[in-house]
Enzyme design. Sequence first.
Site, PDB file in Angstrom:
ATOM      1  CE  LYS A  75      19.747 -25.976  10.520  1.00 59.33           C
ATOM      2  NZ  LYS A  75      20.773 -24.780  10.370  1.00 59.33           N
ATOM      3  CE  LYS A 100      18.007 -16.099  15.146  1.00 61.15           C
ATOM      4  NZ  LYS A 100      18.908 -16.935  16.414  1.00 61.15           N
ATOM      5  CE  LYS A 136      27.245 -12.150   9.289  1.00 56.11           C
ATOM      6  NZ  LYS A 136      28.579 -11.997  10.142  1.00 56.11           N
TER       7      LYS A 136
HETATM    8  P1  ADP Z   1      18.982 -19.479  13.033  1.00 54.13           P
HETATM    9  O1  ADP Z   1      19.192 -20.989  11.899  1.00 54.13           O
HETATM   10  O2  ADP Z   1      17.799 -19.775  14.238  1.00 54.13           O
HETATM   11  O3  ADP Z   1      19.734 -18.624  12.467  1.00 54.13           O
HETATM   12  P2  ADP Z   1      21.769 -19.427  13.872  1.00 54.13           P
HETATM   13  O4  ADP Z   1      22.825 -19.352  12.482  1.00 54.13           O
HETATM   14  O5  ADP Z   1      22.159 -18.453  14.976  1.00 54.13           O
HETATM   15  O6  ADP Z   1      20.155 -19.967  13.873  1.00 54.13           O
HETATM   16  O7  ADP Z   1      22.591 -21.001  14.788  1.00 54.13           O
HETATM   17  C1  ADP Z   1      22.948 -20.649  16.181  1.00 54.13           C
HETATM   18  C2  ADP Z   1      24.068 -22.337  15.904  1.00 54.13           C
HETATM   19  O8  ADP Z   1      22.743 -22.754  16.598  1.00 54.13           O
HETATM   20  C3  ADP Z   1      24.521 -22.986  15.191  1.00 54.13           C
HETATM   21  O9  ADP Z   1      25.962 -23.623  16.129  1.00 54.13           O
HETATM   22  C4  ADP Z   1      23.969 -23.572  14.531  1.00 54.13           C
HETATM   23  O10 ADP Z   1      24.331 -25.175  14.130  1.00 54.13           O
HETATM   24  C5  ADP Z   1      22.906 -24.291  15.183  1.00 54.13           C
HETATM   25  N1  ADP Z   1      21.627 -24.718  15.883  1.00 54.13           N
HETATM   26  C6  ADP Z   1      21.051 -23.789  14.844  1.00 54.13           C
HETATM   27  N2  ADP Z   1      19.138 -24.151  14.206  1.00 54.13           N
HETATM   28  C7  ADP Z   1      19.750 -25.297  14.315  1.00 54.13           C
HETATM   29  C8  ADP Z   1      19.180 -27.123  14.084  1.00 54.13           C
HETATM   30  N3  ADP Z   1      17.177 -26.428  13.700  1.00 54.13           N
HETATM   31  N4  ADP Z   1      19.359 -27.970  14.892  1.00 54.13           N
HETATM   32  C9  ADP Z   1      20.486 -28.798  14.820  1.00 54.13           C
HETATM   33  N5  ADP Z   1      21.673 -26.846  15.333  1.00 54.13           N
HETATM   34  C10 ADP Z   1      21.315 -25.427  15.264  1.00 54.13           C
END
Ligand code: ADP
Length: 321
Positions: free
Chosen positions: A189, A192, A110
């Site tokens: 993948k 965000k 972070k």
């Molecule tokens: P982002 O990558 O959008 O910031 P987060 O890191 O906040 O998402 O992810 C929150 C949860 O959602 C995690 O447990 C993660 O494993 C799941 N997750 C996020 N993106 C995906 C994806 N494309 N496919 C499967 N699981 C995902």
Amino acid sequence: MRVLSGIQPTGRPHWGNYFGAIQQYIDLQHEDESYYFVANLHAMTTIRDKEVMWAHTYDAALDLLALGLDPNKATLFIQSDVPEVSELCWLLLSVTPMGLLERCVSYKEKVSKGLSSNAGLFTYPVLQAADILAYDADIVPVGEDQVQHIEVCRDIAGSFNHLFGEVFVLPKARVLDSSAKVPGTDGQKMSKSYGNTIELFEDLKPQRKKIMRIQTDSRPMEEPKDPEGDHLFELYSLFASEPEIAEMATTYRQGGFGYGAVKKAIADVSESYFAEARARREALVAEPETVHEILADGARRARKKAGEVLLRAQQASGLKR
Ligand code: ADP
Ligand code: TRP
């Protein structure tokens, strides 16, 4: 068995979050006891706008309810409504070696991304440990990135128990299937951070437009294609029934179809897949008192449990008789 998990109120959830995480949390609500909360105190380490904080917190609670979290089965609450957890956090901080936190990768990550290195960010895993230990949780469903924090929680609980007796239950992480990667609008993948997300509850019209703009290759229509590894096929398979998936796979292998038709099919199946959740969400938006009651009741139940555990820790360490 007691299940607990928290989600950070960091914005609108997308399809990847749902299929990779939220769906599995909600499935676990059928265990003996389950606790789910919106981790606004954790978000306090990064969010600096009161309107954003409140809107995201409330939205996250609405999303969980809309997606099927049943407040009669699970206890749903907002983290900061349970002050016992913050108090427990201090007890845990007092037995946490600095080195344990210095080894945590999420803090370093972070800070390297430019977030300010406040003490809350550094001690974030200790608050997370308090979240888990306050409810005697056995199982904590989390994504791969959170596993280290559950290990830290076990270490802290172990230190406390070693010093003061068997106060805390040692939790186990249940790692969500990290191979289930939902692709985004560019085929990478969905995340965000890549700006390629399709949000669960965005308005249908712009959502449909976004789906119709998903990137594809330029192979000719008549060419037979392999459905395996094709991101449109993967997206379609998230929502469609087994026979529909089989039929789509046959279409791919035969060729002679346009990607536009697959995109339209994705828009249709995803719309009906989330129709009920969408309707439930709209109803909840129109009934803020109901949501407040659910959250107040959740906080009451959570405080009762957390109060018992805090007292146990206070008595064991001589803070209370
Ligand atoms: P982002 O990558 O959008 O910031 P987060 O890191 O906040 O998402 O992810 C929150 C949860 O959602 C995690 O447990 C993660 O494993 C799941 N997750 C996020 N993106 C995906 C994806 N494309 N496919 C499967 N699981 C995902
Ligand atoms: N740190 C978790 C995340 O970023 C959210 C969280 C806070 C949590 N407290 C928790 C998860 C306790 C599980 C258990 O996703």
